[in-house]
Scaffold this motif. Structure first.
Motif, PDB file in Angstrom:
ATOM      1  N   LEU A  88       1.113  -0.579   0.237  1.00 26.48           N
ATOM      2  CA  LEU A  88      -0.724  -0.328   0.255  1.00 26.48           C
ATOM      3  C   LEU A  88       0.881   0.425   0.248  1.00 26.48           C
ATOM      4  N   ALA A  89       2.113   1.237   0.806  1.00 28.44           N
ATOM      5  CA  ALA A  89       2.854   2.474   1.238  1.00 28.44           C
ATOM      6  C   ALA A  89       3.191   2.815  -0.404  1.00 28.44           C
ATOM      7  N   TYR A  90       3.596   1.437  -1.196  1.00 25.78           N
ATOM      8  CA  TYR A  90       4.382   1.663  -2.656  1.00 25.78           C
ATOM      9  C   TYR A  90       3.152   2.509  -3.706  1.00 25.78           C
ATOM     10  N   LEU A  91       2.078   1.734  -3.847  1.00 29.34           N
ATOM     11  CA  LEU A  91       0.987   2.323  -4.697  1.00 29.34           C
ATOM     12  C   LEU A  91       1.024   4.267  -3.443  1.00 29.34           C
ATOM     13  N   LEU A  92       0.642   4.159  -3.057  1.00 30.97           N
ATOM     14  CA  LEU A  92       0.504   6.001  -2.262  1.00 30.97           C
ATOM     15  C   LEU A  92       1.993   6.621  -2.533  1.00 30.97           C
ATOM     16  N   TRP A  93       3.261   5.849  -3.194  1.00 33.38           N
ATOM     17  CA  TRP A  93       3.867   6.422  -3.347  1.00 33.38           C
ATOM     18  C   TRP A  93       3.813   6.560  -5.378  1.00 33.38           C
ATOM     19  N   ASN A  94       3.632   5.613  -6.065  1.00 36.03           N
ATOM     20  CA  ASN A  94       3.724   5.696  -6.969  1.00 36.03           C
ATOM     21  C   ASN A  94       2.565   6.819  -7.203  1.00 36.03           C
ATOM     22  N   GLU A 122       8.783 -10.680  -4.768  1.00 35.37           N
ATOM     23  CA  GLU A 122       7.719 -10.451  -5.300  1.00 35.37           C
ATOM     24  C   GLU A 122       6.884 -10.111  -4.833  1.00 35.37           C
ATOM     25  N   TYR A 123       7.107  -9.086  -3.857  1.00 38.13           N
ATOM     26  CA  TYR A 123       6.196  -7.955  -2.984  1.00 38.13           C
ATOM     27  C   TYR A 123       6.015  -6.951  -4.310  1.00 38.13           C
ATOM     28  N   LEU A 124       4.787  -6.253  -4.194  1.00 38.77           N
ATOM     29  CA  LEU A 124       3.971  -5.411  -5.509  1.00 38.77           C
ATOM     30  C   LEU A 124       5.559  -4.022  -5.479  1.00 38.77           C
ATOM     31  N   GLY A 125       5.999  -3.206  -6.322  1.00 36.42           N
ATOM     32  CA  GLY A 125       6.565  -2.591  -6.126  1.00 36.42           C
ATOM     33  C   GLY A 125       8.248  -2.141  -5.157  1.00 36.42           C
ATOM     34  N   TYR A 126       8.612  -3.454  -5.083  1.00 36.21           N
ATOM     35  CA  TYR A 126      10.190  -4.191  -4.788  1.00 36.21           C
ATOM     36  C   TYR A 126      10.812  -3.692  -5.583  1.00 36.21           C
ATOM     37  N   GLU A 127      10.503  -3.150  -7.303  1.00 37.67           N
ATOM     38  CA  GLU A 127      11.790  -2.619  -7.649  1.00 37.67           C
ATOM     39  C   GLU A 127      12.566  -1.199  -7.693  1.00 37.67           C
ATOM     40  N   SER A 128      10.967  -0.673  -6.653  1.00 36.25           N
ATOM     41  CA  SER A 128      11.576   0.181  -5.989  1.00 36.25           C
ATOM     42  C   SER A 128      12.359   0.141  -4.649  1.00 36.25           C
ATOM     43  N   TYR A 129      12.215  -0.280  -4.075  1.00 39.31           N
ATOM     44  CA  TYR A 129      12.941  -0.606  -2.776  1.00 39.31           C
ATOM     45  C   TYR A 129      14.016  -0.305  -2.633  1.00 39.31           C
ATOM     46  N   ARG A 130      14.964  -0.636  -1.161  1.00 35.10           N
ATOM     47  CA  ARG A 130      16.202   0.568  -1.460  1.00 35.10           C
ATOM     48  C   ARG A 130      17.258  -0.206  -0.070  1.00 35.10           C
ATOM     49  N   GLU A 131      18.148  -0.484  -0.244  1.00 36.98           N
ATOM     50  CA  GLU A 131      18.345  -1.791   0.979  1.00 36.98           C
ATOM     51  C   GLU A 131      19.355  -0.629   1.142  1.00 36.98           C
ATOM     52  N   ASN A 143      18.592  -5.505   5.179  1.00 40.02           N
ATOM     53  CA  ASN A 143      17.023  -4.424   5.440  1.00 40.02           C
ATOM     54  C   ASN A 143      16.985  -3.335   4.223  1.00 40.02           C
ATOM     55  N   TRP A 144      15.530  -3.561   4.103  1.00 41.45           N
ATOM     56  CA  TRP A 144      15.494  -3.034   3.112  1.00 41.45           C
ATOM     57  C   TRP A 144      14.246  -1.584   3.501  1.00 41.45           C
ATOM     58  N   SER A 145      13.996  -1.040   2.451  1.00 38.32           N
ATOM     59  CA  SER A 145      13.058   0.152   3.073  1.00 38.32           C
ATOM     60  C   SER A 145      11.935   0.026   1.406  1.00 38.32           C
ATOM     61  N   PRO A 146      10.283   0.152   1.637  1.00 37.09           N
ATOM     62  CA  PRO A 146       9.897   0.076   0.544  1.00 37.09           C
ATOM     63  C   PRO A 146       9.606   2.108   0.384  1.00 37.09           C
ATOM     64  N   PRO A 147       9.836   2.587  -0.643  1.00 35.43           N
ATOM     65  CA  PRO A 147       9.400   3.975  -0.864  1.00 35.43           C
ATOM     66  C   PRO A 147       8.455   3.966  -0.003  1.00 35.43           C
ATOM     67  N   ARG A 148       7.723   6.085   0.131  1.00 35.25           N
ATOM     68  CA  ARG A 148       7.196   5.977   1.333  1.00 35.25           C
ATOM     69  C   ARG A 148       6.763   7.889   0.734  1.00 35.25           C
ATOM     70  N   ALA A 149       5.408   7.741   0.131  1.00 30.01           N
ATOM     71  CA  ALA A 149       5.305   8.951   0.006  1.00 30.01           C
ATOM     72  C   ALA A 149       4.724  10.193   1.261  1.00 30.01           C
ATOM     73  N   HIS A 196      12.713   7.205   2.052  1.00 29.61           N
ATOM     74  CA  HIS A 196      12.507   5.828   2.796  1.00 29.61           C
ATOM     75  C   HIS A 196      13.898   6.622   3.988  1.00 29.61           C
ATOM     76  N   THR A 197      13.087   4.899   4.856  1.00 31.59           N
ATOM     77  CA  THR A 197      13.503   4.769   6.123  1.00 31.59           C
ATOM     78  C   THR A 197      14.524   4.317   6.895  1.00 31.59           C
TER      79      THR A 197
END
Length: 806
Positions: A127-133, A182-191, A196-202, A570-571
Motif C-alpha cells: 500500500l505504501a508503494y501504491l501511494l508513493w507511485n 515478489e512484493y508489489l513495488g519491490y523494484e523501488s525498494y532500497r537496501e 534491511n530493505w525500505s519500501p518507498p513512502r510518499a 525511504h526510512t
C-alpha cells in the motif's frame, strides 16, 4: 483569469461480505456510502470537482484494488486524492528485511475479497508503494482513511461476542510464502543496510480506526450498522465543519468514541508531522488554537482531552486548570488530571451528553514565558505591545517588570523591529518581526508561544512517578566517519548509564575538505514484564518540537524499537542532525538538541506537543552588520538526552588587506602576515587538549574568559581565536616584530580591559602575552605557542584567548 477548479479524486473500498472462510461484516457499505455523500455535498458547497471510484464486496479483489489506484493518475498539482477502506484488517509475521522498524516483527494488511483462502492480502508495504507511485512528483494532498483493524488473533465468532451489536474488523494473519522480491513495488525498494530493505513512502496523512494492538469495532448506531470510527469521524465533521486541522479533528473523533468504544483509540499519522496541522481535505495550514474538547463518558462522566502532558492540574493538586465553554458563558475546571484525559467539574445541566463541546483554556496550563522590556526600547514599540497585551488574549506570555534572575526573556523594539533575547543585550533568539502594528505583535506573540512550548516540553517530567526506570534500556550509537551516515556505515556505541548527554561533533571529510554533519542511532528496548507505550520527542535548537522519530509505539516485554527518520522517500535508523548554515555564519558553533523519551504503561499521545521551529535571523542583531481519570492509576516518566551539536566555523583568509570581525572584536594583521582564522569557544578549544590539561583548565579559578560573541540560548559564546598558517604544517610568526591590532567595540570599566592569554603546557596554566593597550585597541606583539587543532589533523594552531579581570 480565474484559477482552475480544485478536484477531489476519491477511491472507496468497502467489503461487508467475504467468502465463507472469512466472517462477514455489516457496516462497511454504510460507512462508505455516508462518507461518499458527505464528500459530494462538500464539493457542491465549495465548487470542487468530485471524481469517485468504488469497489464493493466481490468487486474488491486484490487486483482490482491495485488497479484502482490508477484513478489518481489524472490528479494534478493542487488536487486532493483520498483512499478510503472499510473492511477486515490483519497482521502477520514480517520478513526479517523489515524487522529493523517493526517492533513486534509483524506487519499489517488489508483483507481483499479474494485474499482467503488461496489469495494474498494487500500488505502495508505494498500500500505504501501504491501511494508513493500515485503521488510521485505531483504536489497533491494525499489522505488515507482506514476503518479496519490490524490487530492479530482477535477474531471472534458471533457466538463469542459479548453483545451481538458489536463486531470486530479483524481476522487472524497468516503466513505469506512470497519472498519480498515478489512484493508489489519491490523494484523501488532500497537496501539501507545489509539485509534491511525500505519500501518507498510518499508524503501523506492517514486517519486510522485503532492502534495496532486494538480491535476496530462496528456497532448498531442510530438504527444502522456503522463502524465506530467512521461514525465518529462524520459526527465531528458534521458538527464542527471541515475547517478543522487533522489534529483538531482527531481530538474530537476520539472524544466522540468514548462511549461506544473507550478501548479503541483512533490514530493520526503523517509522514511529515507539520501535515497534521493542515486543514481537513484542504491542504492549507491554519493557526494552532489553544482549544480542547469535552465529552461525556458513561464510566467517568464529563472528560476533557488534555492532562498532565499539557500542564493541567486537578483540584486535588492545587489551583485547578479552568476552561471556558465557547458556546456558553460558563467555565469548568479540572477535577482529576490524567496523563492525556482528565475529568472535569462544574458542568451545566443544559449540556447534551451526545455532543462534544469546544473549550478554551483560561487558567492553569503550561507555564507562561515571562518577558520584561529591554533597557533600551523604542517608546512606540513598547506602547504598541502594552496596548495589545491589555486588550487581547496573550495566553502563554506574561509581562513581568521585576527582577527574576534566570527566568526572564527580554523584549526589544528597535528600528521598527520586535525581537526577544535571553539576556538584556543578547542576540535575538529567532528572526525579528518587522512592525509595531496589531498583526506584527500577534505574530511575535505566536512565536513566543512556540518558545514557551519548547521550554515546557524540555522541563516536562513526572516527579511522582512510581515506575521502574530500568524497565527501559537505551542503546545509543554515533557515526564515526565523515559523510557516512547510512545504516550500514560504521558507528560507535556510546554509554548512557550515568551521564545521558551525547556529544555529536561534526566530522572533517578529508576527501572533500569540509565538515560533515553528525548522525546517531537509538534503540529503545522493553526490559520489563509488561507492555509499555513509548514516544520520543526531538527538541531542536530552533525551538521546534517533533515526535516524528517515534510518534507512539507499544512494546511488549523483550521487544525493541529504533528511532526512525524518513529521508528521500525511504526510512532509516540513522538520524541525521546538523547546525544550520545561518547559525554557523552568525558565530553559533555549539547548540543543543534534546531527546525526550516518554514511557507509560497506558496509551499516550504526544502529537499536540509538536511545533514547527522558528526561523533564525542569521545575524547576532537585526540592526548591526556585524491523580487519575481512569479505573487504574496512570503513571509515566520521561528520559532526557541532551545532544550537543558542535560545528566548527570554517577557516577564512586573514591578512593585512582582509580584517577579521567577530562579535565585539575585530583584528587587523601587520603587513606580510597571512593565515587562516576562525573563532570558537572554550569548550571547543579544550577538546584539542590532553586530559590533564582539561582538568587543569577546568580547575583554574583565576581565569575568567572574556566572551566576544554572546552565547545563543543554551550554546557557548565565542571566546577563542584560532589561526593556522595558510601553508600546511608551517608555523606562524609576526613579521618585523609588528603587532596584531585588536579593536574592542565594548566599553569596560575604567582601568579594566581583556588580557590576551595562552595556555602553558609545561606549567599547566594560563600565561599573559606581551601586549599594549591604548584607546580601546590592543597591540599584540607575541603569539601563543601552537597546540593541536580540533579535531587533531597533524597541524598545530595558534589559539588566542582573553582574561577579563573582575
Amino acid at each position: 483569469m480565474s484559477p482552475p477548479q480544485k478536484k477531489i479524486f476519491a477511491f472507496f473500498v468497502a467489503i461487508n461480505h467475504y467468502p465463507e472462510e472469512v466472517p462477514s461484516l455489516r457496516g462497511c457499505e454504510n460507512d462508505y456510502r455516508y462518507f461518499r455523500q458527505f464528500l459530494a455535498d462538500y464539493c457542491h458547497k465549495t465548487g470542487h470537482l468530485f471524481y469517485d471510484k468504488e469497489l464493493v464486496n466481490e468487486d474488491a479483489t486484490r487486483a482490482a484494488i491495485i488497479n484502482g489506484f490508477s484513478h489518481f493518475d489524472d490528479a494534478r498539482d493542487g488536487d486532493i486524492c483520498l483512499f478510503y477502506f472499510s473492511g477486515h484488517g490483519a497482521r502477520k509475521k514480517a520478513p526479517t528485511a523489515f524487522h529493523y522498524y517493526e517492533a513486534d516483527q509483524k506487519m499489517g494488511s488489508i483483507v481483499c475479497y479474494d485474499s482467503r483462502p488461496a489469495g494474498y492480502d494487500l500488505l502495508d508495504k505494498e500500500l505504501a508503494y501504491l501511494l508513493w507511485n500515485a503521488k510521485k512528483e505531483k504536489d497533491i494532498h494525499l489522505l488515507v482513511i482506514m476503518d479496519c483493524c490490524y490487530a492479530d488473533n482477535n477474531t471472534r465468532s458471533r457466538e463469542e461476542l459479548p453483545d451481538d451489536s458489536i463486531r470486530f474488523r479483524s481476522i487472524p494473519g497468516r503466513e505469506d510464502p512470497r519472498p519480498i522480491e515478489e512484493y508489489l513495488g519491490y523494484e523501488s525498494y532500497r537496501e539501507i543496510s545489509p539485509g534491511n530493505w525500505s519500501p518507498p513512502r510518499a508524503c501523506y496523512v492517514q486517519l486510522s480506526a485503532s492502534e495496532s494492538h486494538q480491535k476496530a469495532k462496528e456497532a448498531f448506531i442510530d438504527y444502522k450498522n456503522r463502524g465506530v470510527f467512521s461514525y465518529a469521524l462524520l459526527q465531528a465533521l458534521s458538527q464542527r465543519g471541515t475547517g478543522l486541522s487533522y489534529l483538531d479533528l482527531m481530538k474530537r473523533v476520539k472524544m466522540n468514541m468514548l462511549n461506544t468504544a473507550d478501548d479503541q483509540s483512533p490514530v493520526l499519522w503523517a509522514s511529515t508531522p507539520k501535515d497534521k496541522e493542515r486543514h481537513f481535505l484542504n491542504g492549507t495550514f491554519g493557526a494552532l488554537r489553544n482549544q480542547y474538547t469535552i465529552a461525556y463518558q458513561s464510566k467517568n462522566g464529563w472528560c476533557i482531552n488534555g492532562g498532565q502532558l499539557h500542564g493541567f492540574i486537578g483540584s486535588a493538586q492545587g489551583l485547578p486548570s479552568r476552561f471556558k465553554i465557547l458556546d456558553l458563558d460558563h467555565e469548568v475546571q479540572i477535577k482529576s488530571a490524567g496523563v492525556i484525559i482528565s475529568t472535569i467539574d462544574d458542568i451545566p445541566d443544559i449540556l447534551d451528553e451526545r455532543k462534544t463541546y469546544d473549550v478554551l483554556l483560561v487558567f492553569g496550563g503550561r507555564p507562561a514565558v515571562m518577558v520584561d522590556f529591554a533597557p533600551e526600547i523604542e517608546a512606540a514599540g513598547k506602547q504598541a505591545f502594552l496596548k495589545y497585551y491589555e486588550n487581547y488574549s496573550t495566553w502563554g506570555v506574561r509581562l513581568v517588570q521585576e527582577e527574576l534572575p534566570g527566568t526572564l526573556h527580554y523584549l526589544h523594539a528597535e528600528n521598527g523591529y520586535l525581537y526577544l533575547s535571553r539576556l538584556p543585550e543578547g542576540p535575538p533568539l529567532f528572526k525579528p518581526v518587522k512592525g509595531y502594528d496589531t498583526g506584527a505583535i500577534a505574530d511575535f506573540l505566536e512565536k513566543i508561544s512556540v518558545l514557551g512550548n519548547w521550554l515546557f516540553v524540555k522541563h516536562l517530567q513526572n516527579h511522582r512517578s512510581k515506575l521502574f526506570t530500568n524497565e527501559i534500556a537505551l542503546s545509543f550509537w554515533r557515526t564515526t566517519q565523515a559523510g557516512m551516515d547510512e545504516d550500514h556505515d560504521p558507528a560507535e556505541l556510546m554509554p548512557l548509564d550515568t551521564a545521558l548527554q551525547a556529544d555529536l561533533p561534526y566530522l572533517f571529510d578529508d576527501e572533500y575538505r569540509k565538515w560533515s554533519p553528525p548522525a546517531f542511532r537509538l534503540k529503545v528496548e522493553n526490559m520489563g514484564n509488561r507492555r509499555l507505550c513509548i514516544s520520543a520527542l526531538l527538541l531542536g535548537y530552533n525551538f521546534g518540537v517533533t515526535n516524528c522519530l517515534l510518534p507512539r509505539q507499544f512494546l511488549n516485554p523483550g521487544e525493541f524499537v529504533w528511532l526512525l527518520q524518513k529521508h528521500k522517500h525511504h526510512t532509516y535508523q540513522t538520524i541525521r542532525l546538523g547546525l544550520d548554515d545561518h547559525y554557523s555564519k552568525a558565530g553559533v558553533t555549539q547548540a543543543y538538541d534534546y531527546l525526550k523519551i516518554i514511557v507509560s504503561p497506558r496509551p499516550l499521545d504526544t502529537d499536540e506537543l509538536n511545533r514547527t521551529g522558528l526561523e533564525f535571523s542569521g545575524r547576532t542583531s537585526p540592526f548591526r552588520s556585524d491523580s487519575s481519570a481512569s479505573e487504574e492509576p496512570e503513571d509515566w516518566y520521561a528520559i532526557d538526552i541532551p545532544l550537543q551539536l558542535f560545528r566548527p566555523m570554517e577557516w577564512t583568509s586573514f591578512h593585512s588587506r582582509q580584517a577579521f570581525h567577530c562579535g565585539a572584536l575585530s583584528m587587523d594583521a601587520p603587513e606580510g602576515f597571512t593565515a587562516l582564522i576562525r573563532s570558537g569557544s572554550i569548550k571547543e578549544w579544550r577538546r584539542a587538549l590532553d586530559l590533564d590539561a582539561v582538568r587543569s583548565a577546568a580547575s583554574d579559578q583565576t581565569f575568567n574568559p572574556w566572551v566576544f560573541h554572546d552565547p545563543f540560548f543554551y550554546s557557548s559564546g565565542l571566546s577563542v581565536i584560532e589561526m593556522v598558517a595558510d601553508e600546511p604544517y608551517s608555523s606562524l610568526e609576526l613579521p618585523n616584530n609588528d603587532a596584531l591590532i585588536i579593536t574592542f567595540e565594548d566599553t569596560f570599566k575604567h582601568g579594566f580591559y581583556p588580557i590576551p592569554m595562552s595556555w602553558d603546557f609545561t606549567n599547566k596554566r594560563y600565561t599573559p602575552l606581551f601586549h599594549q593597550w591604548q584607546n580601546r585597541k590592543l597591540y599584540l606583539y607575541q603569539l601563543p605557542e601552537p597546540t593541536n587543532t580540533y579535531p587533531p589533523s597533524g597541524q598545530l594552531s595558534t589559539k588566542l584567548i582573553f582574561h577579563q579581570p573582575q
